[in-house]
Write an enzyme that holds these catalytic residues in place. Structure first.
Site, mmCIF file in Angstrom:
data_model
loop_
_atom_site.group_PDB
_atom_site.id
_atom_site.type_symbol
_atom_site.label_atom_id
_atom_site.label_comp_id
_atom_site.label_asym_id
_atom_site.label_seq_id
_atom_site.Cartn_x
_atom_site.Cartn_y
_atom_site.Cartn_z
ATOM 1 N N ASN A 62 0.864 -0.996 0.142
ATOM 2 C CA ASN A 62 0.249 0.193 -0.013
ATOM 3 C C ASN A 62 0.927 1.325 -0.144
ATOM 4 O OD1 ASN A 62 -1.744 1.995 0.290
ATOM 5 N ND2 ASN A 62 -2.489 1.353 2.274
ATOM 6 N N ASN A 89 3.676 4.300 -10.367
ATOM 7 C CA ASN A 89 2.600 4.360 -11.376
ATOM 8 C C ASN A 89 1.005 4.053 -10.542
ATOM 9 O OD1 ASN A 89 1.155 3.571 -14.387
ATOM 10 N ND2 ASN A 89 0.668 1.591 -12.641
ATOM 11 N N SER A 141 -0.754 13.238 -15.187
ATOM 12 C CA SER A 141 -1.885 13.097 -15.872
ATOM 13 C C SER A 141 -2.327 14.349 -16.667
ATOM 14 C CB SER A 141 -2.859 12.765 -14.946
ATOM 15 O OG SER A 141 -4.235 13.024 -15.940
ATOM 16 N N TYR A 154 -7.597 14.928 -7.566
ATOM 17 C CA TYR A 154 -6.906 14.088 -8.560
ATOM 18 C C TYR A 154 -5.919 15.035 -9.446
ATOM 19 C CZ TYR A 154 -5.499 10.863 -12.315
ATOM 20 O OH TYR A 154 -4.971 9.912 -13.229
ATOM 21 N N ALA A 155 -6.510 16.215 -9.907
ATOM 22 C CA ALA A 155 -5.650 17.291 -10.484
ATOM 23 C C ALA A 155 -4.592 17.815 -9.753
ATOM 24 C CB ALA A 155 -6.486 18.344 -11.279
ATOM 25 N N LYS A 158 -1.785 15.183 -9.111
ATOM 26 C CA LYS A 158 -1.120 15.043 -10.407
ATOM 27 C C LYS A 158 -0.130 16.248 -10.662
ATOM 28 C CE LYS A 158 -2.291 10.614 -11.306
ATOM 29 N NZ LYS A 158 -1.171 9.649 -11.014
HETATM 30 N N1 CAA Z 1 -15.472 17.235 -18.870
HETATM 31 C C1 CAA Z 1 -16.479 17.873 -19.358
HETATM 32 N N2 CAA Z 1 -17.499 18.265 -18.678
HETATM 33 C C2 CAA Z 1 -17.728 17.345 -17.584
HETATM 34 C C3 CAA Z 1 -16.695 16.528 -17.391
HETATM 35 C C4 CAA Z 1 -15.534 16.477 -17.825
HETATM 36 N N3 CAA Z 1 -14.678 15.668 -17.672
HETATM 37 N N4 CAA Z 1 -17.391 15.822 -16.198
HETATM 38 C C5 CAA Z 1 -18.631 16.026 -15.938
HETATM 39 N N5 CAA Z 1 -18.817 17.182 -16.798
HETATM 40 C C6 CAA Z 1 -20.163 17.936 -17.074
HETATM 41 C C7 CAA Z 1 -21.299 16.777 -17.164
HETATM 42 O O1 CAA Z 1 -21.416 16.859 -18.603
HETATM 43 C C8 CAA Z 1 -22.421 17.933 -16.497
HETATM 44 O O2 CAA Z 1 -22.804 19.021 -17.720
HETATM 45 P P1 CAA Z 1 -24.257 19.661 -17.753
HETATM 46 O O3 CAA Z 1 -24.680 20.114 -16.344
HETATM 47 O O4 CAA Z 1 -24.236 20.418 -18.746
HETATM 48 O O5 CAA Z 1 -25.224 18.088 -18.039
HETATM 49 C C9 CAA Z 1 -21.818 18.694 -15.380
HETATM 50 O O6 CAA Z 1 -20.357 18.527 -15.663
HETATM 51 C C10 CAA Z 1 -21.952 17.822 -14.136
HETATM 52 O O7 CAA Z 1 -21.916 16.419 -14.467
HETATM 53 P P2 CAA Z 1 -22.708 15.416 -13.878
HETATM 54 O O8 CAA Z 1 -24.230 15.604 -14.039
HETATM 55 O O9 CAA Z 1 -22.391 13.971 -14.231
HETATM 56 O O10 CAA Z 1 -22.559 15.495 -12.180
HETATM 57 P P3 CAA Z 1 -22.470 14.575 -10.989
HETATM 58 O O11 CAA Z 1 -22.319 15.333 -9.627
HETATM 59 O O12 CAA Z 1 -23.497 13.236 -11.478
HETATM 60 O O13 CAA Z 1 -21.131 13.719 -11.291
HETATM 61 C C11 CAA Z 1 -18.900 13.541 -11.846
HETATM 62 C C12 CAA Z 1 -19.885 14.437 -11.284
HETATM 63 C C13 CAA Z 1 -18.529 12.372 -10.499
HETATM 64 C C14 CAA Z 1 -17.645 14.539 -11.947
HETATM 65 C C15 CAA Z 1 -19.296 12.969 -13.164
HETATM 66 O O14 CAA Z 1 -19.585 13.730 -14.200
HETATM 67 C C16 CAA Z 1 -17.775 12.268 -13.968
HETATM 68 O O15 CAA Z 1 -17.727 11.017 -13.358
HETATM 69 N N6 CAA Z 1 -17.409 13.139 -14.672
HETATM 70 C C17 CAA Z 1 -16.057 12.466 -15.506
HETATM 71 C C18 CAA Z 1 -14.832 12.975 -14.830
HETATM 72 C C19 CAA Z 1 -13.589 12.756 -15.541
HETATM 73 O O16 CAA Z 1 -13.312 12.928 -16.555
HETATM 74 N N7 CAA Z 1 -12.969 11.700 -14.774
HETATM 75 C C20 CAA Z 1 -11.543 11.308 -15.672
HETATM 76 C C21 CAA Z 1 -11.454 9.948 -15.025
HETATM 77 S S1 CAA Z 1 -10.066 9.074 -15.898
HETATM 78 C C22 CAA Z 1 -8.850 9.551 -15.282
HETATM 79 O O17 CAA Z 1 -8.547 10.332 -14.100
HETATM 80 C C23 CAA Z 1 -7.525 9.263 -15.854
HETATM 81 C C24 CAA Z 1 -6.658 10.617 -16.125
HETATM 82 O O18 CAA Z 1 -5.479 10.821 -15.542
HETATM 83 C C25 CAA Z 1 -7.099 11.588 -17.326
HETATM 84 P P1 NAI Z 2 -5.898 0.944 -12.884
HETATM 85 O O1 NAI Z 2 -6.965 1.549 -12.047
HETATM 86 O O2 NAI Z 2 -6.038 0.226 -14.037
HETATM 87 O O3 NAI Z 2 -4.542 0.335 -12.115
HETATM 88 C C1 NAI Z 2 -4.248 1.035 -10.918
HETATM 89 C C2 NAI Z 2 -3.644 -0.051 -9.999
HETATM 90 O O4 NAI Z 2 -2.907 0.753 -8.968
HETATM 91 C C3 NAI Z 2 -4.243 -1.009 -9.506
HETATM 92 O O5 NAI Z 2 -3.914 -2.413 -9.907
HETATM 93 C C4 NAI Z 2 -4.533 -0.798 -8.087
HETATM 94 O O6 NAI Z 2 -4.628 -2.024 -7.259
HETATM 95 C C5 NAI Z 2 -3.202 -0.268 -7.702
HETATM 96 N N1 NAI Z 2 -3.311 0.733 -6.444
HETATM 97 C C6 NAI Z 2 -4.446 1.606 -6.067
HETATM 98 N N2 NAI Z 2 -4.117 2.024 -4.936
HETATM 99 C C7 NAI Z 2 -2.697 1.697 -4.683
HETATM 100 C C8 NAI Z 2 -2.187 1.612 -3.377
HETATM 101 N N3 NAI Z 2 -2.274 2.442 -2.432
HETATM 102 N N4 NAI Z 2 -0.876 0.929 -3.102
HETATM 103 C C9 NAI Z 2 -0.475 0.240 -4.213
HETATM 104 N N5 NAI Z 2 -1.129 -0.171 -5.320
HETATM 105 C C10 NAI Z 2 -2.192 0.515 -5.550
HETATM 106 O O7 NAI Z 2 -5.170 2.326 -13.376
HETATM 107 P P2 NAI Z 2 -4.365 2.962 -14.523
HETATM 108 O O8 NAI Z 2 -5.411 3.549 -15.311
HETATM 109 O O9 NAI Z 2 -3.481 1.800 -15.270
HETATM 110 O O10 NAI Z 2 -3.394 4.023 -14.093
HETATM 111 C C11 NAI Z 2 -2.212 3.904 -13.856
HETATM 112 C C12 NAI Z 2 -1.568 5.242 -13.558
HETATM 113 O O11 NAI Z 2 -1.835 6.194 -14.512
HETATM 114 C C13 NAI Z 2 -2.265 5.929 -12.213
HETATM 115 O O12 NAI Z 2 -1.507 6.739 -11.605
HETATM 116 C C14 NAI Z 2 -3.031 6.910 -13.000
HETATM 117 O O13 NAI Z 2 -3.583 7.989 -11.926
HETATM 118 C C15 NAI Z 2 -2.421 7.200 -14.375
HETATM 119 N N6 NAI Z 2 -3.178 7.793 -15.330
HETATM 120 C C16 NAI Z 2 -4.187 7.242 -16.068
HETATM 121 C C17 NAI Z 2 -4.771 7.470 -16.969
HETATM 122 C C18 NAI Z 2 -5.960 6.672 -17.677
HETATM 123 O O14 NAI Z 2 -6.641 7.201 -18.447
HETATM 124 N N7 NAI Z 2 -6.122 5.617 -17.359
HETATM 125 C C19 NAI Z 2 -4.414 8.923 -17.598
HETATM 126 C C20 NAI Z 2 -3.564 9.526 -16.797
HETATM 127 C C21 NAI Z 2 -3.073 9.134 -15.737
#
Ligand code: CAA
Ligand code: NAI
Length: 246
Positions: A62, A89, A141, A154-155, A158
């Site tokens: 962990n 990672n 990220s 997260y932002a 990162k």
């Molecule tokens: N980009 C642009 N618009 C977004 C957005 C995004 N990433 N996420 C949410 N929005 C918008 C929605 O479309 C919505 O717009 P409207 O009000 O115009 O409909 C508004 O924001 C509110 O969203 P929700 O109705 O979904 O609100 P909620 O409270 O139910 O959920 C949330 C909020 C949990 C943030 C959900 O919207 C969500 O999961 N969004 C995606 C967030 C995201 O992009 N995460 C990336 C994960 S992958 C990752 O993290 C890897 C990496 O490094 C890039």
């Molecule tokens: P994933 O969810 O597929 O894998 C993440 C792994 O990390 C899992 O095996 C999980 O068990 C392990 N993990 C989580 N918490 C832990 C902890 N406390 N200690 C040890 N291990 C732990 O994720 P993914 O997509 O492969 O992401 C890898 C990295 O890349 C992460 O740092 C993520 O933030 C980053 N990243 C991912 C993007 C994407 O779009 N998938 C985009 C940008 C960055």
């Protein structure tokens, strides 16, 4: 082979990008410690890669817990004698709009994605300093570089990773250790699977290459930063995002 006889620790390597990197590094001749929280999956991955003829080991870690991180490093040294490459990672998301984000979800993401990177690097670095060489690769990220709706925690973590990478590149460069970061865009793993489909479709329109990344796309960037081909690369954040950031 680009990593012949090198020893690498990859955190979060039981799944997604880390797993792709573990296989790629092993294929390039490295001995790889798959370090992950998920013991069942990690053990299965080690079995699968061992069956393919690779030299890999599992460490249950962990990254938030310093004792567990120190045990991961000890396991690596006990088994392989040294450590050349650390890929920080492991990462998680707990997405939510600012006004809905709980203090617990804010803290948990900071703990894993930022403090976890600090813990692992601080634990490994004395070994790299004493051998006068090493590579640290941190995972940032696109969200940490340009922000993202729903990713306050997260932002922040990162973006912090980029700041730590630059500081360590300055501190450790003269000790023979290169420190760099990779900032992936949206990559097809379980992490992206949490994004609602409508939002993901919208996000895809912002990617100049017109597709999500694959885990291998990011693993290839880790490999470059782990190999001798990047000997004079230090302190960068390599964007692997299909052109989102330019
Ligand atoms: N980009 C642009 N618009 C977004 C957005 C995004 N990433 N996420 C949410 N929005 C918008 C929605 O479309 C919505 O717009 P409207 O009000 O115009 O409909 C508004 O924001 C509110 O969203 P929700 O109705 O979904 O609100 P909620 O409270 O139910 O959920 C949330 C909020 C949990 C943030 C959900 O919207 C969500 O999961 N969004 C995606 C967030 C995201 O992009 N995460 C990336 C994960 S992958 C990752 O993290 C890897 C990496 O490094 C890039
Ligand atoms: P994933 O969810 O597929 O894998 C993440 C792994 O990390 C899992 O095996 C999980 O068990 C392990 N993990 C989580 N918490 C832990 C902890 N406390 N200690 C040890 N291990 C732990 O994720 P993914 O997509 O492969 O992401 C890898 C990295 O890349 C992460 O740092 C993520 O933030 C980053 N990243 C991912 C993007 C994407 O779009 N998938 C985009 C940008 C960055």
């Amino acid at each position: 082979m680009r990593l012949k006889e090198k020893v690498a620790i990859i955190t979060g390597a039981a799944n997604g990008i880390g797993l792709a990197a573990a296989e790629l590094f092993a294929k390039e001749g490295a001995k790889v410690v798959i370090a992950d929280f998920d013991e069942e999956l990690g053990t299965k991955r080690v079995q699968e890669l061992t069956e393919k003829g690779y030299d890999v080991a599992f460490s249950k870690v962990n990254v938030v817990d310093r004792d567990s991180v120190d045990a991961m490093v000890k396991l690596t040294i006990d088994r392989y004698g040294h450590v050349d490459i650390l890929v920080n990672n492991a990462g998680i998301t707990r997405d939510g709009m600012l006004w809905k984000l709980s203090a617990e979800d804010f803290q948990r993401v900071l703990d894993v994605n930022l403090k976890g990177v600090f813990n692992c690097t601080q634990s490994v670095i004395p070994h790299m300093i004493s051998q006068g060489s090493g590579r640290v690769i941190n995972t940032s990220s696109v969200s940490g570089v340009y922000g993202n709706v729903g990713q306050t925690n997260y932002a922040a973590a990162k973006a912090g990773v980029v700041g730590m990478t630059k500081s360590w590149a300055k501190e450790l460069g003269r000790k023979g250790i290169n420190v760099n970061a990779v900032a992936p865009g949206f990559v097809e793993t379980s992490m992206v699977a949490t994004v609602p489909e409508k939002i993901l479709d919208q996000l895809k329109t912002t990617i100049p290459l017109g597709r999500l990344g694959s885990p291998k796309d990011v693993a290839n960037a880790y490999l470059f930063l782990a190999s001798d081909e990047s000997n004079y690369v230090n302190g960068i954040t390599l964007h692997v995002d299909g052109g989102i950031m330019m």
